[in-house]
Design a protein around this motif. Sequence first.
Motif, PDB file in Angstrom:
ATOM      1  N   ASP A   1      33.069  43.402  42.690  1.00  0.00           N
ATOM      2  CA  ASP A   1      34.042  42.372  42.315  1.00  0.00           C
ATOM      3  C   ASP A   1      35.466  42.803  42.651  1.00  0.00           C
ATOM      4  O   ASP A   1      36.370  42.721  41.822  1.00  0.00           O
ATOM      5  N   LEU A   2      35.668  43.239  43.901  1.00  0.00           N
ATOM      6  CA  LEU A   2      36.972  43.747  44.307  1.00  0.00           C
ATOM      7  C   LEU A   2      37.820  42.704  45.039  1.00  0.00           C
ATOM      8  O   LEU A   2      39.033  42.632  44.835  1.00  0.00           O
ATOM      9  N   PHE A   3      37.205  41.913  45.905  1.00  0.00           N
ATOM     10  CA  PHE A   3      37.956  40.959  46.726  1.00  0.00           C
ATOM     11  C   PHE A   3      36.987  39.956  47.316  1.00  0.00           C
ATOM     12  O   PHE A   3      35.760  40.124  47.235  1.00  0.00           O
ATOM     13  N   HIS A   4      37.540  38.909  47.912  1.00  0.00           N
ATOM     14  CA  HIS A   4      36.699  38.035  48.723  1.00  0.00           C
ATOM     15  C   HIS A   4      37.541  37.432  49.835  1.00  0.00           C
ATOM     16  O   HIS A   4      38.770  37.484  49.825  1.00  0.00           O
ATOM     17  N   LEU A   5      36.868  36.868  50.837  1.00  0.00           N
ATOM     18  CA  LEU A   5      37.505  36.179  51.954  1.00  0.00           C
ATOM     19  C   LEU A   5      36.898  34.788  52.031  1.00  0.00           C
ATOM     20  O   LEU A   5      35.711  34.606  51.761  1.00  0.00           O
ATOM     21  N   GLN A   6      37.707  33.804  52.409  1.00  0.00           N
ATOM     22  CA  GLN A   6      37.150  32.458  52.578  1.00  0.00           C
ATOM     23  C   GLN A   6      37.980  31.679  53.583  1.00  0.00           C
ATOM     24  O   GLN A   6      39.104  32.072  53.926  1.00  0.00           O
ATOM     25  N   ALA A   7      37.395  30.564  54.051  1.00  0.00           N
ATOM     26  CA  ALA A   7      37.958  29.826  55.179  1.00  0.00           C
ATOM     27  C   ALA A   7      39.345  29.276  54.897  1.00  0.00           C
ATOM     28  O   ALA A   7      40.142  29.080  55.825  1.00  0.00           O
ATOM     29  N   GLU A   8      39.658  29.012  53.627  1.00  0.00           N
ATOM     30  CA  GLU A   8      40.964  28.440  53.309  1.00  0.00           C
ATOM     31  C   GLU A   8      42.121  29.367  53.674  1.00  0.00           C
ATOM     32  O   GLU A   8      43.270  28.920  53.755  1.00  0.00           O
ATOM     33  N   ALA A   9      41.851  30.640  53.842  1.00  0.00           N
ATOM     34  CA  ALA A   9      42.887  31.602  54.273  1.00  0.00           C
ATOM     35  C   ALA A   9      42.219  32.586  55.223  1.00  0.00           C
ATOM     36  O   ALA A   9      42.178  33.783  54.969  1.00  0.00           O
ATOM     37  N   HIS A  10      41.695  32.067  56.337  1.00  0.00           N
ATOM     38  CA  HIS A  10      40.883  32.885  57.229  1.00  0.00           C
ATOM     39  C   HIS A  10      41.698  34.055  57.763  1.00  0.00           C
ATOM     40  O   HIS A  10      42.784  33.886  58.324  1.00  0.00           O
ATOM     41  N   GLY A  11      41.179  35.260  57.572  1.00  0.00           N
ATOM     42  CA  GLY A  11      41.866  36.446  58.026  1.00  0.00           C
ATOM     43  C   GLY A  11      42.788  37.058  57.003  1.00  0.00           C
ATOM     44  O   GLY A  11      43.477  38.035  57.290  1.00  0.00           O
ATOM     45  N   SER A  12      42.818  36.514  55.790  1.00  0.00           N
ATOM     46  CA  SER A  12      43.617  37.072  54.704  1.00  0.00           C
ATOM     47  C   SER A  12      42.706  37.331  53.513  1.00  0.00           C
ATOM     48  O   SER A  12      41.626  36.748  53.397  1.00  0.00           O
ATOM     49  N   VAL A  13      43.154  38.199  52.605  1.00  0.00           N
ATOM     50  CA  VAL A  13      42.287  38.708  51.544  1.00  0.00           C
ATOM     51  C   VAL A  13      42.704  38.153  50.186  1.00  0.00           C
ATOM     52  O   VAL A  13      43.893  38.118  49.856  1.00  0.00           O
ATOM     53  N   PHE A  14      41.716  37.717  49.395  1.00  0.00           N
ATOM     54  CA  PHE A  14      41.915  37.374  47.997  1.00  0.00           C
ATOM     55  C   PHE A  14      41.532  38.602  47.172  1.00  0.00           C
ATOM     56  O   PHE A  14      40.345  38.930  47.043  1.00  0.00           O
ATOM     57  N   TRP A  15      42.534  39.289  46.644  1.00  0.00           N
ATOM     58  CA  TRP A  15      42.268  40.486  45.847  1.00  0.00           C
ATOM     59  C   TRP A  15      41.978  40.108  44.404  1.00  0.00           C
ATOM     60  O   TRP A  15      42.763  39.409  43.764  1.00  0.00           O
ATOM     61  N   HIS A  16      40.846  40.571  43.886  1.00  0.00           N
ATOM     62  CA  HIS A  16      40.486  40.352  42.490  1.00  0.00           C
ATOM     63  C   HIS A  16      41.135  41.443  41.639  1.00  0.00           C
ATOM     64  O   HIS A  16      41.602  42.465  42.170  1.00  0.00           O
ATOM     65  N   PRO A  17      41.195  41.260  40.332  1.00  0.00           N
ATOM     66  CA  PRO A  17      41.877  42.260  39.484  1.00  0.00           C
ATOM     67  C   PRO A  17      41.404  43.692  39.718  1.00  0.00           C
ATOM     68  O   PRO A  17      42.229  44.612  39.826  1.00  0.00           O
TER      69      PRO A  17
END
Length: 675
Positions: free
Chosen positions: A270-286
């Motif tokens: 549960d560290l991060f995820h990637l998705q198409a809404e920001a392709h090539g950028s990282v969603f960092w989880h707490p």
Amino acid sequence: MSEMFKISLPDGSVREMPEGSTPADVAAAIGPGLAKAALAAKVDYGEGGELVDLTRPFAGDAALALVTGRDEAEALELARHDYAHVLAEAVQALWPGTQITFGPATEDGFYYDVMAPASREPFGMDDLPAIEEKMREIIKADKPLVREVWSRQQLIDRWKAQGETFKAEWAAELPEGEDLTVYWSGEPDPENGWLDMCRGPHLPSTGKLDPQAFKLMRVAGAYWRGDQNNAQLTRIYGTGWLNKKQLNEHLTRLEEAAKRDHRKLGQEMDLFHLQAEAHGSVFWHPKGYIIWRELEAYMRRAIDGAGYREVKTPQVMDARQWEQSGHWGKYRENMFVIPDEVPNTEDEGPIISGEADWMALKPMNCPAHVLIFRQGIKSYRDLPLRIYENGCCHRNEPHGALHGLMRVRQFTQDDAHIFCREDQIVDEVQAFCELADRVYKDFGFRYAIKLALRPENRFGTDAQWDQAEQELRDAVERAGLATEEYGWEELPGEGAFYAPKLEWHLTDAIGRTWQVGTIQSDRVLPDRLDASYIGEDGEKHRPVMLHRAIFGSYERFVGILIEHFAGRLPVWLAPVQAVVATIVSDADGYAGEALARLKAAGIRAETDLRNEKINYKVREHSLKKVPHLLVVGKREAEEGTVAVRTLGEQQQKVVGLDEAIAMLRAEATPPDLRA
């Protein structure tokens, strides 16, 4: 009487060979063992050595070094090149009418781009076993690989007659009047033989390949000449080695790498995820951002101790600045460009008066740091000036090149630029080498240092490049790192367009290397951006600008750490350093007290009070790579103890809570803060 050529060998001996002789003849003259082992030859006529086929006749007096399987780098390159040719021959033998294009060797294997005949669907994974079997048949046939020189028109005519439209197109663009080479698989046979156009060299025959040392891995789509407007081909990938042992070791590494894949572990932890809404950028989880913050804090302590001044610069800058720096002309296709006027929806589009009206997201921080340097008059006494930034950059990487945290479009660099005088360069580079050495050792990495030298397309004079390259060499030598132990190597042509650079290549737990840190000695950008300082003589002088980073980018460095440690991060980096898990609900109160004391000691801890079996809890927290599980039941509550289960260890140990806290505090202390 034929002319005799003098052939010098590595041991200093010289053999006289008649005109028309080949390296194979020299090998045979030395002995049957060498004749059998020889794969190719390095021939030097005094203008630099060239790798050639064993059957290539000498053109005059020459220095000769025979290549055998002991010369692993050259032997692997040859073998993989030949595997690619055998792959293409096998596909065409199985499915006549298949068109072939190109098939180079790669870092760990080979591929070939092909187009299936109109009578069938594009090739897929189900076709690979049959292709492998046909390849083994061709290898076992031990066909000689025979080189011939053809004219461009001969090639065009051959490919058109064979229905090879892609090859014919490429041949038509080759230099007119220049002799070109083809290789036959088997003795030349214009009617039924198989050939491919290729510069070579090749092994003497297909039988020099090990039929058990390759494996076809996957298929993918590829456009002819890399252009999506062209026909789509099938790219067949394989891995190839000199023997089955090497292949098995490689497949084991791939299996281990799959287990360590940071994308898989990042999801489990549960560290991060990637998705198409920001392709090539990282969603960092707490939890993932805790790792980031620990790295950021570590690096700030390192740069503060080394005399850097931290800054923050804009994300968007005028195109004129990028044009002046040289990035607009050489890097524009990788930049995110923004028009400074928003079009009216009723109009056809934006009104752009020229490139000067465009803005761009910064792909790097260096021009902005020059602008900071230029604020106010600088004296020679102010130098060296070390400017540091955790700088967020954006690069328009191709969609297919993006890969988890390893290749992204938005990333943050631990970026710094050192503005210094000419006489300070070697000292500053040496200090950086020593700083990088401490950092990488704190993370447990071994590394190699490489010097990337001037590319063909570059700014600056040869004299400037000579000086810059030598300064980097001198600094590494003074730091004691230009040794075999540190993998010292020079890489011709691989420098940046504005400067040579030192590269740090880390080796991870399963033997893979990652190019991470770098320092570049740059005299071009300060000149292009008009940076200056007042010298001791009262005149203006250009500073030298050292571009440097250690992590490279936080995103990629986190990905490397996850894979290096297989998710089992050192306790000081672990998002959750300990979990207090209860066996029975009677211990809930004690678990809460233990949690409070752990947090008071600065330990990142949680409790697990769920009504679940303890083995279930152990498995779940092991999957999340929690370093320590502190198990408590009724007895532990009564005695003030905890049963410590450490990740990766089979046995648990019961210790007092105070002892457990002391152990965790020691492990949770970053390495640079330990006594």
